[in-house]
Each structure stands twice: as C-alpha cells, then as structure tokens.
Write a protein that holds these residues in place. Structure first.
Motif, PDB file in Angstrom:
ATOM      1  N   GLU A 199       0.816  -1.201   0.000  1.00 27.82           N
ATOM      2  CA  GLU A 199       0.000   0.000   0.000  1.00 27.82           C
ATOM      3  C   GLU A 199       0.858   1.262   0.000  1.00 27.82           C
ATOM      4  N   LYS A 200       2.008   1.193   0.637  1.00 25.72           N
ATOM      5  CA  LYS A 200       2.888   2.364   0.764  1.00 25.72           C
ATOM      6  C   LYS A 200       3.435   2.853  -0.581  1.00 25.72           C
ATOM      7  N   PHE A 201       3.376   2.025  -1.619  1.00 25.15           N
ATOM      8  CA  PHE A 201       3.909   2.411  -2.922  1.00 25.15           C
ATOM      9  C   PHE A 201       2.906   3.194  -3.768  1.00 25.15           C
ATOM     10  N   PHE A 202       1.634   3.143  -3.419  1.00 30.20           N
ATOM     11  CA  PHE A 202       0.586   3.682  -4.277  1.00 30.20           C
ATOM     12  C   PHE A 202      -0.183   4.818  -3.604  1.00 30.20           C
ATOM     13  N   THR A 203      -0.888   5.576  -4.424  1.00 27.92           N
ATOM     14  CA  THR A 203      -1.732   6.649  -3.902  1.00 27.92           C
ATOM     15  C   THR A 203      -3.006   6.040  -3.310  1.00 27.92           C
ATOM     16  N   GLU A 204      -3.716   6.849  -2.529  1.00 28.74           N
ATOM     17  CA  GLU A 204      -4.909   6.364  -1.836  1.00 28.74           C
ATOM     18  C   GLU A 204      -6.028   5.962  -2.785  1.00 28.74           C
ATOM     19  N   ASP A 205      -6.086   6.565  -3.972  1.00 30.62           N
ATOM     20  CA  ASP A 205      -7.172   6.251  -4.897  1.00 30.62           C
ATOM     21  C   ASP A 205      -6.895   5.036  -5.790  1.00 30.62           C
ATOM     22  N   THR A 206      -5.754   4.383  -5.594  1.00 30.33           N
ATOM     23  CA  THR A 206      -5.412   3.196  -6.377  1.00 30.33           C
ATOM     24  C   THR A 206      -6.297   2.025  -5.949  1.00 30.33           C
ATOM     25  N   GLU A 207      -6.799   1.295  -6.931  1.00 33.06           N
ATOM     26  CA  GLU A 207      -7.642   0.129  -6.650  1.00 33.06           C
ATOM     27  C   GLU A 207      -6.831  -1.147  -6.791  1.00 33.06           C
ATOM     28  N   ALA A 208      -7.039  -2.056  -5.852  1.00 38.10           N
ATOM     29  CA  ALA A 208      -6.417  -3.380  -5.918  1.00 38.10           C
ATOM     30  C   ALA A 208      -7.528  -4.413  -5.870  1.00 38.10           C
ATOM     31  N   ARG A 209      -7.443  -5.413  -6.751  1.00 38.30           N
ATOM     32  CA  ARG A 209      -8.445  -6.476  -6.773  1.00 38.30           C
ATOM     33  C   ARG A 209      -7.780  -7.787  -6.361  1.00 38.30           C
ATOM     34  N   VAL A 210      -8.367  -8.427  -5.367  1.00 41.61           N
ATOM     35  CA  VAL A 210      -7.893  -9.725  -4.896  1.00 41.61           C
ATOM     36  C   VAL A 210      -8.970 -10.740  -5.248  1.00 41.61           C
ATOM     37  N   VAL A 211      -8.580 -11.802  -5.952  1.00 40.20           N
ATOM     38  CA  VAL A 211      -9.519 -12.859  -6.296  1.00 40.20           C
ATOM     39  C   VAL A 211      -8.976 -14.157  -5.712  1.00 40.20           C
ATOM     40  N   LEU A 212      -9.795 -14.801  -4.892  1.00 42.13           N
ATOM     41  CA  LEU A 212      -9.422 -16.066  -4.260  1.00 42.13           C
ATOM     42  C   LEU A 212     -10.261 -17.174  -4.867  1.00 42.13           C
ATOM     43  N   SER A 213      -9.625 -18.312  -5.141  1.00 49.78           N
ATOM     44  CA  SER A 213     -10.370 -19.431  -5.717  1.00 49.78           C
ATOM     45  C   SER A 213      -9.724 -20.747  -5.322  1.00 49.78           C
ATOM     46  N   VAL A 214     -10.480 -21.816  -5.526  1.00 52.32           N
ATOM     47  CA  VAL A 214     -10.003 -23.163  -5.243  1.00 52.32           C
ATOM     48  C   VAL A 214     -10.211 -24.001  -6.488  1.00 52.32           C
ATOM     49  N   GLN A 215      -9.155 -24.721  -6.910  1.00 51.74           N
ATOM     50  CA  GLN A 215      -9.264 -25.681  -8.009  1.00 51.74           C
ATOM     51  C   GLN A 215      -8.638 -26.971  -7.525  1.00 51.74           C
ATOM     52  N   LYS A 216      -9.442 -27.985  -7.378  1.00 54.50           N
ATOM     53  CA  LYS A 216      -9.027 -29.260  -6.791  1.00 54.50           C
ATOM     54  C   LYS A 216      -8.456 -28.976  -5.409  1.00 54.50           C
ATOM     55  N   ASN A 217      -7.204 -29.300  -5.140  1.00 55.88           N
ATOM     56  CA  ASN A 217      -6.600 -29.032  -3.826  1.00 55.88           C
ATOM     57  C   ASN A 217      -5.776 -27.757  -3.820  1.00 55.88           C
ATOM     58  N   ASN A 218      -5.820 -27.004  -4.901  1.00 53.87           N
ATOM     59  CA  ASN A 218      -5.018 -25.781  -5.009  1.00 53.87           C
ATOM     60  C   ASN A 218      -5.795 -24.570  -4.516  1.00 53.87           C
ATOM     61  N   GLN A 219      -5.181 -23.828  -3.610  1.00 50.16           N
ATOM     62  CA  GLN A 219      -5.739 -22.586  -3.096  1.00 50.16           C
ATOM     63  C   GLN A 219      -5.040 -21.457  -3.856  1.00 50.16           C
ATOM     64  N   ILE A 220      -5.787 -20.687  -4.629  1.00 45.56           N
ATOM     65  CA  ILE A 220      -5.205 -19.708  -5.544  1.00 45.56           C
ATOM     66  C   ILE A 220      -5.567 -18.294  -5.099  1.00 45.56           C
ATOM     67  N   ALA A 221      -4.537 -17.447  -5.016  1.00 49.00           N
ATOM     68  CA  ALA A 221      -4.738 -16.028  -4.723  1.00 49.00           C
ATOM     69  C   ALA A 221      -4.162 -15.226  -5.879  1.00 49.00           C
ATOM     70  N   GLU A 222      -4.963 -14.302  -6.419  1.00 49.56           N
ATOM     71  CA  GLU A 222      -4.523 -13.418  -7.501  1.00 49.56           C
ATOM     72  C   GLU A 222      -4.715 -11.982  -7.053  1.00 49.56           C
ATOM     73  N   VAL A 223      -3.729 -11.139  -7.330  1.00 45.46           N
ATOM     74  CA  VAL A 223      -3.843  -9.712  -7.024  1.00 45.46           C
ATOM     75  C   VAL A 223      -3.569  -8.941  -8.311  1.00 45.46           C
ATOM     76  N   THR A 224      -4.455  -8.009  -8.638  1.00 40.11           N
ATOM     77  CA  THR A 224      -4.291  -7.158  -9.811  1.00 40.11           C
ATOM     78  C   THR A 224      -4.433  -5.709  -9.373  1.00 40.11           C
ATOM     79  N   ILE A 225      -3.431  -4.890  -9.748  1.00 45.21           N
ATOM     80  CA  ILE A 225      -3.466  -3.471  -9.428  1.00 45.21           C
ATOM     81  C   ILE A 225      -3.266  -2.677 -10.713  1.00 45.21           C
ATOM     82  N   PRO A 226      -4.363  -2.208 -11.349  1.00 44.07           N
ATOM     83  CA  PRO A 226      -4.204  -1.334 -12.508  1.00 44.07           C
ATOM     84  C   PRO A 226      -3.746   0.035 -12.017  1.00 44.07           C
ATOM     85  N   PHE A 227      -2.685   0.572 -12.654  1.00 43.31           N
ATOM     86  CA  PHE A 227      -2.103   1.813 -12.148  1.00 43.31           C
ATOM     87  C   PHE A 227      -1.501   2.617 -13.287  1.00 43.31           C
TER      88      PHE A 227
END
Length: 179
Positions: free
Chosen positions: A29-57
């Motif tokens: 968070e310290k690298f970006f301005t306050e109005d920056t949006e971050a999207r976190v998507v969590l999912s499960v596929q079989k036994n895999n726990q997947i975390a994705e983070v996307t920050i358009p900037f």
C-alpha cells in the motif's frame, strides 16, 4: 488504497480471508496513492488454493498469482511476489511516473540483498516471420505443432494482430489489442 476481495468458482470469502488479504496488501500500500484500486480474487481448483492480485495503475498493470495448499499462505506469498516485482523495477517505475504517483521513499531495510534490480532489458534474439491470416483454432494448432506457449497471427475474422497462448491450467487464452 481501495482493496476489493472476491471469490471465484463458488468460493465464499470469510471475514478471516478478507482480513488476511487486507493485512497482507498493506505491505504494498505504501507504494501507491490512496485512490489506487487493488483487486484480490481467491479461488479453489481441486486441492489448489489460488490467490490473484491485480493493481491497474496509470496505464500499467501489476499482477501476481500464487498457488499453494493453504489459502492464507497463498495470500501472503502473492503479496510478497508483487512487492518483489515492484522493487525489482523501481528505477524504471520512478522514471515513468511522477513522484506523487508511486513512492519509493520508505525505509527499505526489509529488501533482501539478493533482489537485484533490472536496469536495462536486453533483447537477445529477434525473429521475423510472415504472418498469414488464420482462424483462432488454426493458430492454436500451429502453436501446438511448434511446441510454443504463444503464437502471434492475423485473425482472419477481424484482420487484427492477435496472440493465442497456453494458460497454466492447460486451457487457451486470446489477446486481442484495441487501439
């Protein structure tokens, strides 16, 4: 930084997962301005726990994905991966953005010494090849015959340059540029 946390493939986001994502993302968070949006998507596929983070900037996209057998570990690891991405390219990012938009003035005691910064991108090979119009299916077939992970072609339906690529999950993706 505005952070949204969502689930994919029927994944329910508990308060614990949401709080873990928010706590972990506070590291970048310290690298970006306050109005920056971050999207976190969590999912499960079989036994895999997947975390994705996307920050358009500012016309760029910072993105990382992490897979493990524990969702909390995936969340922590994906943010670590994202932070390393930002720090690895910090000089280039500083040169491309105004000082108010992305910040590197924080104490960087936590940066590991083995994290070398790329100052120049070296192109070691250039290929030229004729691009013939073909369908997406034909391009996928050609890519597989060549044993490549991606293939550039002219889409016969749209007359645009298009890229087909093989995804980590074994399926195929298509990149269609827009101007």
């Amino acid at each position: 930084m505005r952070i949204s946390v969502s689930g994919r493939n029927g994944m329910m986001i508990t308060d614990g997962l949401r709080n873990a994502a928010l706590r972990s993302l506070s590291k970048v968070e310290k690298f970006f301005t306050e109005d920056t949006e971050a999207r976190v998507v969590l999912s499960v596929q079989k036994n895999n726990q997947i975390a994705e983070v996307t920050i358009p900037f500012k016309g760029m996209i910072f993105r990382a994905e992490e897979v493990s057998d524990d969702m909390y570990a995936s969340i922590d690891n994906v943010v670590d991966k994202l932070e390393k991405q930002i720090l690895k390219y910090k000089t280039k990012l500083k040169n491309n953005f105004t000082p108010e938009s992305i910040r590197f003035d924080v104490q960087q005691d936590y940066i590991k010494n083995d994290l070398s910064e790329e100052t120049e991108f070296e192109v070691v090979k250039t290929k030229r090849f004729p691009v013939k119009p073909m369908s997406v299916q034909e391009a996928i077939l050609q890519m597989n015959l060549l044993g490549h992970n991606f293939f550039v072609f002219t889409n016969s339906e749209t007359d645009d340059f298009t890229v087909v690529y093989k995804r980590k999950d074994g399926k195929y993706g298509l990149i269609e540029p827009t101007m």
